[in-house]
Write an enzyme that holds these catalytic residues in place. Structure first.
Site, PDB file in Angstrom:
ATOM      1  N   GLY A  27       0.808  -0.966   0.011  1.00 50.25           N
ATOM      2  CA  GLY A  27       0.041   0.138  -0.003  1.00 50.25           C
ATOM      3  C   GLY A  27       0.949   1.211   0.253  1.00 50.25           C
ATOM      4  N   HIS A  28       1.937   1.327   0.953  1.00 50.36           N
ATOM      5  CA  HIS A  28       2.572   2.615   0.767  1.00 50.36           C
ATOM      6  C   HIS A  28       3.651   2.742  -0.546  1.00 50.36           C
ATOM      7  CE1 HIS A  28       2.284   2.153   5.032  1.00 50.36           C
ATOM      8  NE2 HIS A  28       2.473   3.381   5.270  1.00 50.36           N
ATOM      9  N   GLU A  29       3.789   1.361  -0.933  1.00 52.02           N
ATOM     10  CA  GLU A  29       4.730   1.670  -2.356  1.00 52.02           C
ATOM     11  C   GLU A  29       3.727   2.239  -3.390  1.00 52.02           C
ATOM     12  OE1 GLU A  29       7.419   1.698  -5.027  1.00 52.02           O
ATOM     13  OE2 GLU A  29       7.853   1.498  -2.916  1.00 52.02           O
TER      14      GLU A  29
END
Length: 564
Positions: free
Chosen positions: A500-502
């Protein structure tokens, strides 16, 4: 430890310098006071009205008004003992106050406010100082810009907010509306008795829809060539709605299967007698099978069957007790859930009685104030540094020089990104979520804990973003742990969070580099090292290392995504 405003009467002095008491106007009163003081003065403590054994002496019969200076009524001889005690206490206190001529300082064994052993926790003044400092920074920046350019603000980022604004508004509205497909899909699964039930086909259909929905709305900003500011907003809102939609669909799906089991027990001979499963919640964070030790050996109406019915019925009822599934399956309930500042769906939430309009207005104003400061910091201290570094890197071919430029860029961005991080935290978790909490009268405002005292990354992940942590614990970790075990469930949870962060960083920078993914997954071995006995004992050092790695990591990741 006592407050400086409290009067100390235990043989000491208070902190208020008083004038000497006036002399009695009548000579006879003065003579009587002097005689009384000589008789009843304690030789050790120097206080009047003491007998030789240190106890208070009863009022003297021959001094009805001498010690009162006309300020109190004389106590008769036949007065009750309680009245005499109160009168004697008043005389003692007045005598002590007349003798306190020079103020003294009270010394005791105590620690300072910042001492680790101190119980003092109210540092709201520093929060106010933080805002004052940011206001000073904004004012001085605008004055400098006005001096150099004739305008108080730069316009590089401000102009991006208005580019294709109507596109963003329409797309955001359609994205929110498209999540409502989950409600009719769930009603189909609930009413189905064969292939389309939640356990057989409904879960698969909902999962496929969520994946297609996410891919579509991630691609929209690229198709219409939006600015990065619009893309950041839509992407973050996309992630929030994805988690909300998933929680709504999967929790109601569990409830639909529970309802089918309860209805089936009307004919116990053909119904499942397995223990009832309680979905992960605040009371049961990991979910559990209740009353596993209770065996149901027959189809007759025995205690075990009655307990199973009760367990299933309680699972279909909200913890507060006002809503029972499927009464929650309505459009009003769904859109109310979309506005509530939570990512985990429940049948019912605790609510405040009224909306605090003063607090709501203050949070809205603070939200725009944070956005203003974030824009000023980006335009004045982040964007110029990155633009200059891009030009320098294009003109440099030496590996050593490129590394030096990258290191210099990271160092220049340390403080701006620290302020950006703090402001992003405030605008999201304190002001935006707080404002929606006021609008919906949502009573549970536990959006974060004291993450600033974190000593390891696992503690930080639990306390800095409570809504996302609760979602991952409920819908990823708790649901996968019974099947794959604790270690693999932890790994899967971190993997989904890292992906998700990526996705967020890749969409913002329009580059797929994996820096954010790698940094997120590196937290696992770091946490294992931080949980060792020797490292865990040094809390202050661990907190310092946490802050250093946080500030350095933000600056480094941004520099890498933009420059490399």
């Amino acid at each position: 430890m006592s407050s400086s405003t409290n009067i100390q009467v235990d043989g000491g002095h208070d902190h208020i310098l008083r004038p000497r008491p006036r002399k009695p106007q009548q000579a006879t009163q003065h003579t009587q006071q002097t005689h009384h003081a000589q008789v009843t003065t304690d030789p050790v403590r120097g206080n009047s009205d003491y007998s030789s054994n240190g106890f208070l002496e009863a009022p003297q019969e021959d001094l009805p008004s001498g010690m009162t200076s006309g300020r109190s009524t004389p106590v008769p001889e036949n007065a009750p003992a309680s009245t005499k005690a109160l009168s004697s206490a008043r005389k003692q206190v007045r005598a002590e106050q007349r003798r306190r001529i020079f103020p003294t300082v009270e010394f005791a064994s105590r620690v300072s406010h910042f001492d680790p052993q101190s119980d003092y926790r109210d540092f709201h003044g520093f929060f106010n100082l933080f805002w004052i400092g940011l206001a000073i920074m904004g004012i001085t920046t605008m004055l400098r810009n006005f001096k150099d350019t004739g305008y108080p603000l730069r316009l590089q980022i401000w102009t991006l907010f208005t580019v294709k604004l109507w596109h963003l508004a329409i797309a955001d509205f359609l994205m929110v509306a498209s999540t409502a497909v989950s409600l009719p899909l769930h009603k189909i699964a609930r009413n189905s008795q064969r292939v389309l039930t939640w356990r057989k086909g409904g879960m698969a259909i909902q999962s496929i829809y969520q994946v297609a929905w996410l891919a579509f709305w991630i691609a929209v900003p690229f198709v219409f060539n939006w600015t990065w500011t619009s893309q950041v907003y839509l992407l973050l809102h996309t992630m929030v709605l994805l988690m909300k939609m998933h929680s709504y669909a999967f929790y109601n799906g569990h409830l639909s299967e529970t309802e089918k089991r309860l209805r089936a027990l009307d004919e116990p001979h053909s119904a499942s007698k397995a223990p009832a499963y309680v979905y992960p919640s605040v009371e049961h964070p990991m979910g559990e099978l209740v009353h596993q030790d209770m065996k149901i050996d027959s189809d007759s109406e025995d205690e075990g069957l009655a307990q199973l019915r009760e367990d299933l019925a309680r699972e279909l009822t909200s913890p507060i007790g006002n809503v029972t599934y499927p009464r929650n399956l309505s459009w009003s309930n769904y859109f109310d859930y979309l506005l509530c500042p939570t990512l985990c769906y429940e049948l019912e939430y605790p609510r405040n009685d009224t909306v605090n309009w003063t607090s709501l207005i203050a949070k809205i104003v603070a939200t725009f104030g944070c956005i203003f400061l974030l824009t000023v910091i980006s335009e004045e201290f982040i964007l110029p540094v990155l633009q200059e570094s891009v030009v320098r890197l294009d003109d440099t071919f030496s590996v050593l020089e490129r590394m030096l430029i990258l290191a210099e860029t990271i160092s220049w961005l340390l403080f701006p990104f620290m302020l950006t991080f703090l402001l992003v935290f405030l605008v999201i978790f304190e002001y935006v979520l707080g404002a929606f909490g006021e609008i919906t009268r949502f009573a549970d405002r536990h959006f974060y804990s004291d993450w600033w005292n974190s000593t390891d990354w696992m503690e930080f992940s639990r306390e800095w973003n409570v809504p996302v942590y609760s979602f991952l614990r409920r819908h990823v970790y708790a649901t996968s742990k019974p099947s794959i075990g604790r270690i693999m469930a932890t790994l899967i949870t971190f993997l989904i969070s890292a992906i998700g962060h990526e996705i967020v960083m890749a969409c913002i920078s329009k580059k797929i580099r994996g820096y954010g993914f790698i940094c997120q997954m590196l937290q696992l071995p770091i946490v294992m090292m931080q949980r060792t006995k020797w490292v865990r004992a040094h809390k202050t050092a661990n907190n310092v290392l946490f802050w250093c790695s946080m500030i350095l990591g933000l600056s480094m990741i941004c520099s890498l995504y933009v420059l490399v």
